[in-house]
Design an enzyme around this catalytic site. Structure first.
Site, PDB file in Angstrom:
ATOM      1  N   LYS A  10       0.869  -1.111  -0.007  1.00 32.43           N
ATOM      2  CA  LYS A  10      -0.086   0.004   0.005  1.00 32.43           C
ATOM      3  C   LYS A  10       0.667   0.989   0.082  1.00 32.43           C
ATOM      4  O   LYS A  10       1.886   1.293   0.425  1.00 32.43           O
ATOM      5  CB  LYS A  10      -1.003   0.112   1.179  1.00 32.43           C
ATOM      6  CG  LYS A  10      -0.152  -0.177   2.538  1.00 32.43           C
ATOM      7  CD  LYS A  10       0.178   1.220   3.098  1.00 32.43           C
ATOM      8  CE  LYS A  10       0.787   1.303   4.455  1.00 32.43           C
ATOM      9  NZ  LYS A  10       1.675   2.550   4.781  1.00 32.43           N
ATOM     10  N   ASP A 137      -2.953  -1.669  10.064  1.00 33.34           N
ATOM     11  CA  ASP A 137      -3.084  -1.724   8.543  1.00 33.34           C
ATOM     12  C   ASP A 137      -3.335  -3.034   8.062  1.00 33.34           C
ATOM     13  O   ASP A 137      -3.663  -3.184   6.837  1.00 33.34           O
ATOM     14  CB  ASP A 137      -1.315  -1.373   8.020  1.00 33.34           C
ATOM     15  CG  ASP A 137      -1.038   0.095   8.181  1.00 33.34           C
ATOM     16  OD1 ASP A 137      -1.717   0.756   8.540  1.00 33.34           O
ATOM     17  OD2 ASP A 137       0.341   0.110   8.113  1.00 33.34           O
TER      18      ASP A 137
END
EC number: 2.7.1.148
Length: 297
Positions: A10, A137
């Site tokens: 990401k 996350d």
């Protein structure tokens, strides 16, 4: 029988950070975009839980039960009352300690792989609940695409993405500890009024329209000053990428990977070439977002 799950890296196109909470965490407005750099996690039946790893910087990945992939297997096994007897093999391509959620990706990948291997039949909501327990996350690594993370980043609202975004990532010579970067953020913010983190509508609109020029104007990372304070050489990498024609240059998450937004694939290739020759980083990768989340392959 074995199950292999592919999981994306990401980049944070916005990372707004609030003041430290009583529990030590920080409230965030974290706009995630999954990109096409992947780890693969393969789960195979075994006599006991073990973890192996291959790929760039694999020697930096812990292979004991502190590994997030191992913790995912343990959490799922405990929930379903079974022994965590599985061999998890991680094929790494996401930078280690690079601010691109490689460990979180492995965690989500292991969770999905073990669920499929063991036939536990956990719902998506159950998997996301376990993800949130394991790391801020991790839920996004499961979901992929684009999402706004609030709370400490684990509460997700999926976002629309209207087109491809081309990125160049410059890998640094060493890693940065995420807790250390947050501590430096707190130190730099002592005595200052830290506003409540909120999503920037300009970022959300640019993603929805698939407009890289608009996104370039809006990207931001409140952790960037702390990362640069701990690793000043990253400033040279950012400057080299800007000079090479990047629309935007930013530290990815807590760093030290730096991210450069390009107009298109050709521009990304050109920027990558300049960065590779600049001597300001150890390696360069290109990727496209948004990418799918954890997927059985």
């Amino acid at each position: 029988m074995s199950v292999t799950v592919r999981v994306p890296a990401k980049v944070n196109v916005q990372l707004a950070v609030g003041a430290a909470r009583a529990d030590g965490f920080h409230d965030l407005a974290n706009v995630f975009l999954a990109v096409s750099l992947y780890d693969e996690v393969t789960a195979t039946p075994a006599a006991e839980l073990r973890v192996t790893c291959e790929g760039p910087d694999a020697d930096q990945v812990p292979l004991d039960r502190t590994n997030l992939a191992a913790r995912a297997a343990l959490a799922l096994a405990e929930r379903y009352g079974r022994a965590p007897d599985v061999h998890l093999h991680i094929a790494k391509d996401i930078p280690v300690a690079g601010g691109m959620a490689g460990g979180s990706a492995d965690c989500a990948g292991a969770l999905v792989a073990c669920d499929a291997l063991w036939g536990t039949g956990a719902s998506r909501d159950e998997l996301l609940e376990i993800c949130a327990e394991l790391g801020s996350d991790v839920p996004f690594s499961l979901v992929g695409g684009a999402a706004l993370g609030t709370g400490r980043g684990e509460k997700l609202a999926e976002l629309e993405v209207g087109g491809d975004f081309h990125w160049v990532f410059a890998l640094a010579a060493r890693g940065l500890s995420t807790p250390a970067v947050f501590r430096e953020f707190d130190r730099l913010g002592e005595g200052l009024d830290i506003p409540e983190p909120v999503a920037d509508q300009a970022v959300l609109d640019a993603l929805a329209k698939g407009d890289p020029a608009a996104l370039a104007v809006a990207v931001s990372n409140d952790l960037q000053p702390a990362a640069l304070s701990l690793f000043p050489e990253l400033g040279d990498t950012l400057a080299a990428g800007r000079a090479a024609g990047a629309l935007a240059a930013i530290v990815s998450g807590s760093g030290p990977t730096t991210a450069f937004l390009a107009t298109d694939a050709g521009s990304a290739s050109d920027i990558a070439g300049v960065l590779r020759a600049s001597g300001t980083c150890r390696d360069v990768r290109t990727a496209v977002g948004a990418a799918a989340g954890a997927t059985v392959v």
